[in-house]
Design a protein around this motif. Structure first.
Motif, PDB file in Angstrom:
ATOM      1  N   GLU A   1      23.835  46.842  26.700  1.00 50.71           N
ATOM      2  CA  GLU A   1      25.057  46.529  25.943  1.00 50.71           C
ATOM      3  C   GLU A   1      24.783  46.455  24.444  1.00 50.71           C
ATOM      4  O   GLU A   1      25.550  46.979  23.628  1.00 50.71           O
ATOM      5  CB  GLU A   1      25.652  45.216  26.431  1.00 50.71           C
ATOM      6  N   ALA A   2      23.685  45.787  24.071  1.00 52.17           N
ATOM      7  CA  ALA A   2      23.385  45.620  22.640  1.00 52.17           C
ATOM      8  C   ALA A   2      23.095  46.966  21.981  1.00 52.17           C
ATOM      9  O   ALA A   2      23.679  47.296  20.927  1.00 52.17           O
ATOM     10  CB  ALA A   2      22.196  44.670  22.469  1.00 52.17           C
ATOM     11  N   LEU A   3      22.228  47.768  22.593  1.00 52.13           N
ATOM     12  CA  LEU A   3      21.831  49.029  21.963  1.00 52.13           C
ATOM     13  C   LEU A   3      22.909  50.095  22.086  1.00 52.13           C
ATOM     14  O   LEU A   3      22.869  51.096  21.370  1.00 52.13           O
ATOM     15  CB  LEU A   3      20.517  49.519  22.577  1.00 52.13           C
ATOM     16  N   GLY A   4      23.882  49.872  22.952  1.00 50.53           N
ATOM     17  CA  GLY A   4      25.012  50.786  23.018  1.00 50.53           C
ATOM     18  C   GLY A   4      26.074  50.468  21.982  1.00 50.53           C
ATOM     19  O   GLY A   4      27.068  51.197  21.860  1.00 50.53           O
ATOM     20  N   ARG A   5      25.874  49.391  21.227  1.00 50.94           N
ATOM     21  CA  ARG A   5      26.856  48.969  20.200  1.00 50.94           C
ATOM     22  C   ARG A   5      26.145  48.767  18.869  1.00 50.94           C
ATOM     23  O   ARG A   5      26.338  47.783  18.175  1.00 50.94           O
ATOM     24  CB  ARG A   5      27.526  47.676  20.660  1.00 50.94           C
ATOM     25  N   GLN A   6      25.316  49.735  18.499  1.00 48.96           N
ATOM     26  CA  GLN A   6      24.480  49.569  17.311  1.00 48.96           C
ATOM     27  C   GLN A   6      25.294  49.426  16.030  1.00 48.96           C
ATOM     28  O   GLN A   6      24.910  48.680  15.126  1.00 48.96           O
ATOM     29  CB  GLN A   6      23.512  50.740  17.196  1.00 48.96           C
ATOM     30  N   GLU A   7      26.397  50.157  15.952  1.00 46.48           N
ATOM     31  CA  GLU A   7      27.220  50.035  14.737  1.00 46.48           C
ATOM     32  C   GLU A   7      27.792  48.641  14.623  1.00 46.48           C
ATOM     33  O   GLU A   7      27.834  48.059  13.531  1.00 46.48           O
ATOM     34  CB  GLU A   7      28.343  51.081  14.764  1.00 46.48           C
ATOM     35  N   GLU A   8      28.236  48.080  15.744  1.00 43.39           N
ATOM     36  CA  GLU A   8      28.776  46.725  15.728  1.00 43.39           C
ATOM     37  C   GLU A   8      27.689  45.708  15.399  1.00 43.39           C
ATOM     38  O   GLU A   8      27.944  44.722  14.693  1.00 43.39           O
ATOM     39  CB  GLU A   8      29.395  46.402  17.081  1.00 43.39           C
ATOM     40  N   LEU A   9      26.472  45.950  15.895  1.00 45.29           N
ATOM     41  CA  LEU A   9      25.369  45.051  15.578  1.00 45.29           C
ATOM     42  C   LEU A   9      24.973  45.172  14.108  1.00 45.29           C
ATOM     43  O   LEU A   9      24.445  44.224  13.528  1.00 45.29           O
ATOM     44  CB  LEU A   9      24.157  45.341  16.464  1.00 45.29           C
ATOM     45  N   GLY A  10      25.199  46.340  13.528  1.00 48.86           N
ATOM     46  CA  GLY A  10      24.947  46.511  12.093  1.00 48.86           C
ATOM     47  C   GLY A  10      23.571  47.019  11.743  1.00 48.86           C
ATOM     48  O   GLY A  10      23.059  46.721  10.652  1.00 48.86           O
ATOM     49  N   PHE A  11      22.939  47.797  12.635  1.00 51.63           N
ATOM     50  CA  PHE A  11      21.628  48.346  12.304  1.00 51.63           C
ATOM     51  C   PHE A  11      21.735  49.267  11.088  1.00 51.63           C
ATOM     52  O   PHE A  11      22.657  50.068  10.978  1.00 51.63           O
ATOM     53  CB  PHE A  11      21.061  49.129  13.480  1.00 51.63           C
ATOM     54  N   THR A  12      20.773  49.146  10.191  1.00 44.70           N
ATOM     55  CA  THR A  12      20.734  49.969   8.993  1.00 44.70           C
ATOM     56  C   THR A  12      20.146  51.335   9.331  1.00 44.70           C
ATOM     57  O   THR A  12      19.102  51.408   9.985  1.00 44.70           O
ATOM     58  CB  THR A  12      19.869  49.301   7.911  1.00 44.70           C
ATOM     59  N   PRO A  13      20.775  52.426   8.904  1.00 44.71           N
ATOM     60  CA  PRO A  13      20.197  53.750   9.156  1.00 44.71           C
ATOM     61  C   PRO A  13      18.789  53.855   8.580  1.00 44.71           C
ATOM     62  O   PRO A  13      18.537  53.470   7.440  1.00 44.71           O
ATOM     63  CB  PRO A  13      21.167  54.702   8.435  1.00 44.71           C
ATOM     64  N   GLY A  14      17.866  54.335   9.398  1.00 51.91           N
ATOM     65  CA  GLY A  14      16.495  54.512   8.929  1.00 51.91           C
ATOM     66  C   GLY A  14      15.665  53.237   8.885  1.00 51.91           C
ATOM     67  O   GLY A  14      14.538  53.254   8.377  1.00 51.91           O
ATOM     68  N   SER A  15      16.196  52.130   9.395  1.00 47.12           N
ATOM     69  CA  SER A  15      15.458  50.867   9.327  1.00 47.12           C
ATOM     70  C   SER A  15      14.370  50.807  10.390  1.00 47.12           C
ATOM     71  O   SER A  15      14.411  51.533  11.387  1.00 47.12           O
ATOM     72  CB  SER A  15      16.414  49.691   9.522  1.00 47.12           C
TER      73      SER A  15
END
Length: 323
Positions: free
Chosen positions: A202-216
């Protein structure tokens, strides 16, 4: 019998008595000799010894050799430590401006009650480090939680859940302290496993919602004391898990290990498992070998030293990733 003659019975008695005295003297002589050999004499409640202290030179020399070997081993370990990358928290320089995203996924099942104070302390320490400029400039922290599916025997509705986003990734670590203070213990049901793998899906399927930075550089920190329920654990599930996040804990079975691995590899994220309970630690070590990435750090049954465990885990994977 002539006058003054000693009766034969008396002579035999005297001979027997003499023999007994001789035997006693012999026994005393033997006991004395043994006492001398034993370097002393003992009696109830006390002892006298006249032994000379044996030469301890050989024993002392052996101990000195052992001490020298230990000093050499210590010097070798110090040399190895000096060869490691310079480490601030997480083995990343405080001056490093590359984005560093750490998503903290906390088990809040019934055994979580003892962990809450230590989790708060860990987050408070992180906030203090941020305020003092000790964290990398690109450090961001998010918080999520899980217990289990809200159906017997796994969990209880409506208190149990497979994933909840409590705080998207942010540089404001102080927010994490407030969020942790609002966490509450769920039930977790009557099974020894929890819904860690479904929470990861669930968490990794919602990366945009979690707010991961591109290239981080991305880390998923899972804090738990239990193994995870896997595919097949929900008997009578409507259908198998499809490996996609859908926010519905009751429409599919638990995910398989392969589905978890696929999601972790796709997200290019490194898992760090902070685990209490020796049996559970072995479970996650096997999972790390299956994933081909990540690390397992043991923690106490009450999760004392959570921050130290976190930094140790990050330092480990940092060193393993170093060229």
């Amino acid at each position: 019998m002539e006058p003054g003659a000693i009766p034969s019975s008396t002579r035999r008695g005297r001979l027997l008595l003499g023999a007994l005295w001789g035997l006693l003297a012999l026994l005393l002589s033997v006991a004395g000799w043994q006492s001398l050999k034993a370097c002393g004499v003992r009696w109830p409640g006390g002892a006298v010894s006249w032994c000379r202290i044996p030469d301890q030179g050989a024993a002392l020399a052996s101990l000195e050799q052992q001490r020298q070997r230990l000093l050499a081993d210590l010097a070798a370990l110090e040399h190895q430590a000096e060869a490691l990358p310079e480490c601030s928290p997480g083995c990343f320089s405080a001056a490093d401006e590359r984005p560093l995203d750490v998503f903290w996924l906390q088990d809040v099942s019934s055994s979580f009650s003892d962990d809450l104070p230590n989790l708060k302390a860990a987050m408070q320490d992180l906030a203090k480090r941020r305020a003092e400029g000790l964290l990398p400039a690109g450090f961001r922290l998010g918080v999520g939680s899980f217990s289990d599916k809200p159906l017997p025997p796994h969990g209880v509705a409506p208190v149990d859940f497979t994933f909840r986003l409590d705080l998207p990734l942010t540089q404001d670590v102080a927010k994490a302290v407030h969020v942790v203070e609002t966490l509450r213990v769920a039930n977790g049901g009557d099974t020894p496993e929890e819904a860690q793998w479904e929470a990861v899906i669930e968490a990794l399927g919602r990366q945009e919602e979690l707010g991961f930075t591109p290239g981080s550089r991305r880390f998923l920190v899972v804090v738990t004391d239990a193994p995870a329920s896997e595919a097949g654990a929900w008997r009578g599930a409507p259908r198998p898990e499809d490996g996609n996040a859908d926010s519905d804990p009751l429409n599919e079975d638990y995910p398989s290990r392969q589905q978890v691995k696929d999601k972790i590899v796709e997200a290019d994220i490194t898992p760090v498992f902070l685990v209490a309970n020796t049996i559970s630690q072995n479970y996650y070590r096997k999972m790390v070998r299956f994933l081909g990435r990540g690390t397992v750090v043991p923690i106490s049954s009450t999760s004392e030293g959570l921050l130290s465990a976190l930094l140790a885990g990050l330092a480990t994977v940092c060193h393993e990733a170093s060229p």
